[in-house]
Motif scaffolding. Structure first.
Motif, mmCIF file in Angstrom:
data_model
loop_
_atom_site.group_PDB
_atom_site.id
_atom_site.type_symbol
_atom_site.label_atom_id
_atom_site.label_comp_id
_atom_site.label_asym_id
_atom_site.label_seq_id
_atom_site.Cartn_x
_atom_site.Cartn_y
_atom_site.Cartn_z
ATOM 1 N N ARG A 1 0.808 -1.216 0.000
ATOM 2 C CA ARG A 1 0.000 0.000 0.000
ATOM 3 C C ARG A 1 0.846 1.273 0.000
ATOM 4 N NH1 ARG A 1 -3.180 -3.704 2.286
ATOM 5 N NH2 ARG A 1 -5.399 -3.629 1.777
ATOM 6 N N ARG B 1 0.920 3.373 -3.272
ATOM 7 C CA ARG B 1 -0.293 3.881 -3.920
ATOM 8 C C ARG B 1 -0.135 5.288 -4.478
ATOM 9 N NH1 ARG B 1 -4.900 3.150 0.390
ATOM 10 N NH2 ARG B 1 -3.306 4.296 1.498
ATOM 11 N N ASN C 1 2.332 5.453 -7.414
ATOM 12 C CA ASN C 1 1.728 4.773 -8.553
ATOM 13 C C ASN C 1 0.703 5.671 -9.241
ATOM 14 O OD1 ASN C 1 0.842 2.375 -10.208
ATOM 15 N ND2 ASN C 1 -1.024 2.776 -9.055
ATOM 16 N N SER C 2 -0.161 6.295 -8.454
ATOM 17 C CA SER C 2 -1.188 7.179 -9.031
ATOM 18 C C SER C 2 -0.553 8.364 -9.749
ATOM 19 C CB SER C 2 -2.129 7.680 -7.942
ATOM 20 O OG SER C 2 -2.886 6.614 -7.430
ATOM 21 N N ILE D 1 -6.474 -1.502 -9.167
ATOM 22 C CA ILE D 1 -5.214 -1.584 -8.435
ATOM 23 C C ILE D 1 -5.367 -2.715 -7.417
ATOM 24 C CG2 ILE D 1 -3.526 -0.369 -7.005
ATOM 25 C CD1 ILE D 1 -4.065 1.009 -9.713
#
Length: 134
Positions: free
Chosen positions: A86, A89, A92-93, A109
């Motif tokens: 996590r 996140r 990645n975004s 995801i």
């Protein structure tokens, strides 16, 4: 019929973000490309140590498969990103939004174990196009 990938965002669901849509309606497609999970590696197998480097490389690998079929990220209808944790996140975004720009395919995801412990993510996709590659 004109080729298009239109975002689908039902009013009875929570708002999607500017980087993805709840669904992607494909009209006028004649070709479909299924992109296998692309890990963050180069041809000789080297893998960057940091998440940003891995994420950018995995996207470059997806783009290479797309280009081999005469497509770009604008042809993506569905993207699945597998993250090792996590904590990745936000990065990645951010990087996905840099790569896709205003294009909003359907996105999933998944936080999961990854095939190779050195990989922090893997990206698979489905792309569509109107006809034969030029």
């Amino acid at each position: 019929m004109t080729f298009a990938i239109d975002p689908v965002d039902p009013v009875d669901l929570p708002d999607s973000s500017p980087a993805y849509a709840h669904g992607a309606l494909v009209r006028g497609a004649q070709r479909t490309l299924y992109v296998s999970g692309q890990p963050p590696w180069v041809k000789d197998g080297d893998v960057p140590a940091d998440f940003d480097g891995q994420c950018r490389l995995a996207w470059e690998n997806v783009k290479s498969v797309l280009a081999s079929a005469g497509m770009t990220v604008g042809n993506l209808a569905k993207v699945t990103v597998y993250l090792s944790g996590r904590q990745h996140r936000a990065a990645n975004s951010r990087i996905r939004h840099e790569v896709l720009g205003d294009h909003r395919p359907a996105i999933t995801i998944i936080i999961t174990g990854i095939y190779d412990e050195a990989w922090l993510l893997e990206i698979e996709a489905v792309a569509v196009a109107p006809g034969p590659a030029e």
